[in-house]
Scaffold this motif. Structure first.
Motif, PDB file in Angstrom:
ATOM      1  N   ALA A 178       0.784  -1.437  -0.074  1.00  0.00           N
ATOM      2  CA  ALA A 178       0.135   0.023  -0.178  1.00  0.00           C
ATOM      3  C   ALA A 178       0.932   1.057  -0.277  1.00  0.00           C
ATOM      4  O   ALA A 178       0.428   1.986  -0.661  1.00  0.00           O
ATOM      5  N   LEU A 184      -2.468   2.123  -5.269  1.00  0.00           N
ATOM      6  CA  LEU A 184      -3.117   1.644  -4.004  1.00  0.00           C
ATOM      7  C   LEU A 184      -3.188   2.926  -3.073  1.00  0.00           C
ATOM      8  O   LEU A 184      -2.633   2.798  -2.188  1.00  0.00           O
ATOM      9  N   GLY A 189      -5.743   1.417  -0.796  1.00  0.00           N
ATOM     10  CA  GLY A 189      -4.644   0.861   0.242  1.00  0.00           C
ATOM     11  C   GLY A 189      -5.325   0.162   1.705  1.00  0.00           C
ATOM     12  O   GLY A 189      -5.107  -0.691   2.169  1.00  0.00           O
ATOM     13  N   THR A 190      -6.340   1.488   2.063  1.00  0.00           N
ATOM     14  CA  THR A 190      -6.837   1.005   3.428  1.00  0.00           C
ATOM     15  C   THR A 190      -7.810  -0.154   3.073  1.00  0.00           C
ATOM     16  O   THR A 190      -7.954  -1.053   4.098  1.00  0.00           O
ATOM     17  N   LEU A 224      -1.687   5.250   7.684  1.00  0.00           N
ATOM     18  CA  LEU A 224      -2.154   4.395   6.690  1.00  0.00           C
ATOM     19  C   LEU A 224      -2.814   3.571   7.884  1.00  0.00           C
ATOM     20  O   LEU A 224      -4.483   3.153   7.029  1.00  0.00           O
TER      21      LEU A 224
END
Length: 390
Positions: A178, A184, A189-190, A224
């Protein structure tokens, strides 16, 4: 032979009962006898040589759907089709090892996982995640490194109906991916991190709650991780710097090698006095990130010196746990064992480490970590004072 084996593999992958019958075999001769008998019942003639152990690096056709809950991801691998999630059959084996990777190695040694595989393309993995299967995540454990985090994970894992994941490699791989890939971005990404959590936290033994002890460098990826799990309470563990550095000088952890973590995270110059200075600067980055993260909700810092009592007095309430007398006894029993070698009793080593600290260690700790350590201790003290009186 290849057609018969392929047909048998497809039949087994579609039959959870056959997977359980074959996947629990520890010895190859027992697996071979069961597998050839099962193939015969399906009208397939599969030569024994076709069922010999093979490398898990062998090509496999990705399947869009996730495998049944008895399967867990073990790594993310690169392929011509892009990243693939590689799964292994775990059955109902509890994940009680000190580290997730130990459980992975034991699973991969089984004959079944050397013949039958499952892989999922990254996009399918994210988009087809059956999140209703996931056990609720009750807490995250960030840490400085070598500061009691494995002990905390083991104590949490001693609670009934609890899954405690210690540094799961697939989650680390998801975080790295990520951070590294432009496709991403924040939302994708999450979503990857949430999907990986769902894949790892599958209820295979009636578990009702999950905790994850992260890798130490993950505090640098806090934005993140927090974005993926914004309401999950978390703790950051720290320890007297010289004691941590003594441990690292004896056996360096990969997180103290900048080339082994995502580039640009440490931002450490080349004016280093030696490995002690490098490690101290890395842990200073960890502390700085933790202090910054505390501006977000749901965080708490825990001093190694306050363990193991801090688990029941502070961490458990912070994670929303109200421990019964029996649960306290189970946690206390776990606290008496060596977290990284549970068969042995724990022996305090703080004084020993202090006595072994070299001049270089002491100077690196003073120069890079003294102020940050004092700040964390003060935050920890204030957090403890703010707790309700028993």
């Amino acid at each position: 032979m290849r057609n018969a084996l392929h047909a048998f593999q497809q039949a087994v992958m579609a039959d959870s009962g056959l997977q359980r019958q074959l996947g629990t075999c520890e010895r190859h001769e027992i697996f071979l006898a069961r597998a050839t008998a099962a193939a015969g019942q399906l009208g397939l003639s599969v030569p024994p040589d076709a069922l010999a152990p093979r490398s898990r690096a062998a090509p496999v056709t990705p399947t869009p759907a996730w495998p049944p809950p008895d399967w867990l991801p073990v790594r993310i691998i690169e392929s011509d089709d892009g990243p693939l999630i590689d799964w292994a059959y775990f059955g109902d084996d509890p994940l009680k090892d000190s580290f997730f990777e130990d459980s992975v190695q034991r699973a991969l040694a089984r004959p079944f996982n050397r013949v039958f595989r499952h892989a999922t393309r990254l996009d399918d993995f994210i988009d087809n995640a059956p999140r209703e299967e996931a056990i609720p995540l009750r807490g995250l454990v960030f840490h400085m490194s070598r500061c009691g985090s494995t002990l905390v994970a083991q104590m949490l894992g001693a609670l009934p109906a609890t899954l405690s994941l210690s540094e799961p490699g697939p989650f680390d791989a998801a975080v790295r991916l990520a951070l590294a890939r432009a496709d991403l971005g924040s939302e994708r990404g999450t979503a990857l991190l949430r999907a990986m959590l769902s894949a790892l936290a599958r209820a295979r033994n009636g578990e009702r709650q999950c905790f994850i002890k992260l890798d130490s460098w993950h505090i640098l990826a806090f934005p993140l991780i927090h974005a993926a799990m914004p309401r999950v309470p978390w703790v950051y563990l720290f320890r007297e710097p010289a004691e941590v550095l003594v441990s690292q000088m004896r056996m360096r952890g990969y997180q103290t090698v900048p080339s082994l973590v995502p580039s640009g995270l440490y931002g450490i110059g080349e004016d280093l006095a030696g490995p002690e200075d490098l490690c101290a600067r890395i842990f200073a980055r960890h502390h700085e990130a933790a202090i910054h993260a505390l501006a977000k909700p749901h965080g708490m810092v825990i001093d190694y010196d306050d363990l193991p009592d801090a688990l029941t007095d502070r961490i458990a309430p912070h994670f929303g746990l109200s421990l019964t007398r029996a649960e306290r006894a189970a946690v206390e029993h776990a606290s008496r064992r060596n977290a990284k070698a549970p068969a042995d009793l724990f022996t305090p080593d703080g004084e020993q480490k202090q006595n072994r600290a070299s001049v270089a260690v002491l100077e690196a700790a003073r120069r890079n970590l003294h102020g940050l350590h004092a700040e964390l201790k003060e935050i920890s003290r204030c957090c403890a004072q703010a707790l309700p009186t028993k």
